[in-house]
Design a protein around this motif. Structure first.
Motif, PDB file in Angstrom:
ATOM      1  N   LEU A 137      51.642  40.301  79.585  1.00  0.00           N
ATOM      2  CA  LEU A 137      51.173  40.417  81.082  1.00  0.00           C
ATOM      3  C   LEU A 137      52.441  40.224  82.041  1.00  0.00           C
ATOM      4  O   LEU A 137      53.429  41.201  82.050  1.00  0.00           O
ATOM      5  CB  LEU A 137      50.323  39.238  81.375  1.00  0.00           C
ATOM      6  CG  LEU A 137      49.076  39.258  80.395  1.00  0.00           C
ATOM      7  CD1 LEU A 137      48.106  38.062  80.730  1.00  0.00           C
ATOM      8  CD2 LEU A 137      48.095  40.665  80.749  1.00  0.00           C
ATOM      9  N   ILE A 138      52.570  39.150  82.994  1.00  0.00           N
ATOM     10  CA  ILE A 138      53.652  39.121  83.871  1.00  0.00           C
ATOM     11  C   ILE A 138      54.865  38.456  83.442  1.00  0.00           C
ATOM     12  O   ILE A 138      55.762  38.103  84.137  1.00  0.00           O
ATOM     13  CB  ILE A 138      53.072  38.507  85.298  1.00  0.00           C
ATOM     14  CG1 ILE A 138      52.648  37.190  85.141  1.00  0.00           C
ATOM     15  CG2 ILE A 138      52.314  39.350  85.893  1.00  0.00           C
ATOM     16  CD1 ILE A 138      52.483  36.627  86.278  1.00  0.00           C
ATOM     17  N   LYS A 139      54.852  37.721  82.223  1.00  0.00           N
ATOM     18  CA  LYS A 139      55.790  36.802  81.437  1.00  0.00           C
ATOM     19  C   LYS A 139      56.704  37.677  80.436  1.00  0.00           C
ATOM     20  O   LYS A 139      56.211  38.623  79.684  1.00  0.00           O
ATOM     21  CB  LYS A 139      55.143  35.664  80.643  1.00  0.00           C
ATOM     22  CG  LYS A 139      56.162  34.796  80.193  1.00  0.00           C
ATOM     23  CD  LYS A 139      55.500  33.658  79.532  1.00  0.00           C
ATOM     24  CE  LYS A 139      56.265  32.521  79.016  1.00  0.00           C
ATOM     25  NZ  LYS A 139      55.732  31.540  78.253  1.00  0.00           N
ATOM     26  N   LYS A 140      58.004  37.561  80.776  1.00  0.00           N
ATOM     27  CA  LYS A 140      59.088  38.204  79.891  1.00  0.00           C
ATOM     28  C   LYS A 140      60.169  37.308  79.148  1.00  0.00           C
ATOM     29  O   LYS A 140      60.226  36.086  80.014  1.00  0.00           O
ATOM     30  CB  LYS A 140      59.842  39.133  80.749  1.00  0.00           C
ATOM     31  CG  LYS A 140      59.023  40.512  81.202  1.00  0.00           C
ATOM     32  CD  LYS A 140      59.993  41.273  82.171  1.00  0.00           C
ATOM     33  CE  LYS A 140      59.328  42.659  82.858  1.00  0.00           C
ATOM     34  NZ  LYS A 140      60.041  43.280  83.493  1.00  0.00           N
TER      35      LYS A 140
END
Length: 232
Positions: free
Chosen positions: A99-102
């Motif tokens: 999702l938006i987490k790296k």
């Protein structure tokens, strides 16, 4: 806590994606051969693709796993060498975007100093150093070790040094099952490991250098499932 796809690298630690003290099972490792394998990846009901590869560059080997879906993209790479009949990890990288987490982590296995260390998105208590012992593997290499040792009928016991810690892993054989790969039926040996509320199940087909299927479960529900489509 990293998303479930990250834990696939450690699936053989709960598992499994990575055991006793040392690795007598690696004392007489057969010759490695490069391969490319394609898998169907399923994460919490969402399907994607995965690619596993083993390649050789000089005296070193590169073992990689890539998982892609609409939810996550994961890339894991281990470089290692054969030494005295054992496989020794040299470096490792673990990059994930869910999702938006790296997240990005790197491992360094310094066999001259006898320690492993980690950098990147790691907690201070998971940066190391962790003492290395002969026969230690990282989580990725446990994949190959299980496939090799099932075929040889050896104990499935490993000491995994990964993610800032050392952990002993023991797998047990749970019987034989028929699985389908590329439309053809194959007999597979089913092995498993349970760690609290987590379970990893691995299917190994004789003659295949990597698992034909890897299933990670938590609280009785499937989380990650990789099923082999083809290998060359």
């Amino acid at each position: 806590m990293r998303p479930t796809f990250h834990r696939f690298r450690n699936a053989f630690a709960a598992t499994a994606f990575v055991a006793l003290a040392s690795l007598p099972a690696l004392a007489a490792a057969p010759s490695l051969k490069p391969f490319d394998a394609e898998y169907v990846a399923n994460y919490m009901g969402m399907e994607g693709d995965a690619h596993m590869q083993l390649a050789q560059t000089g005296a070193q080997w590169k073992y990689s796993l890539r998982i892609q879906s609409s939810l996550a993209n994961v890339s894991q790479v281990t470089t290692f060498e054969e030494n005295g009949g054992q496989w020794r990890p040299l470096t490792g990288s673990d990059n994930a975007a869910v999702l938006i987490k790296k997240s990005s982590k790197n491992a360094q296995y310094d066999w001259n100093k006898g320690v492993a260390t980690w950098t990147g998105n790691v907690k201070p208590d998971r940066a190391g150093p962790v003492e290395l012992k002969p026969g230690d593997l990282d989580a990725m290499l446990v994949n190959l070790a299980i496939a090799r040792d099932v075929a040889a009928g050896k104990p499935l016991r490993y000491r995994m040094v990964d993610d800032g810690r050392a952990k002993d892993l023991v797998y047990t054989v749970a019987g034989k099952e028929t699985i389908t790969i590329g439309g053809k039926s194959h007999q597979a040996t089913k092995v498993q490991r349970t760690d609290g509320n987590k379970q990893t199940v691995v299917w190994v087909v004789d003659g295949m250098p990597a698992p034909a299927r890897i299933l990670q479960r938590k609280d009785g529900s499937d989380e990650v499932d990789l099923q082999l489509k083809s290998m060359k």
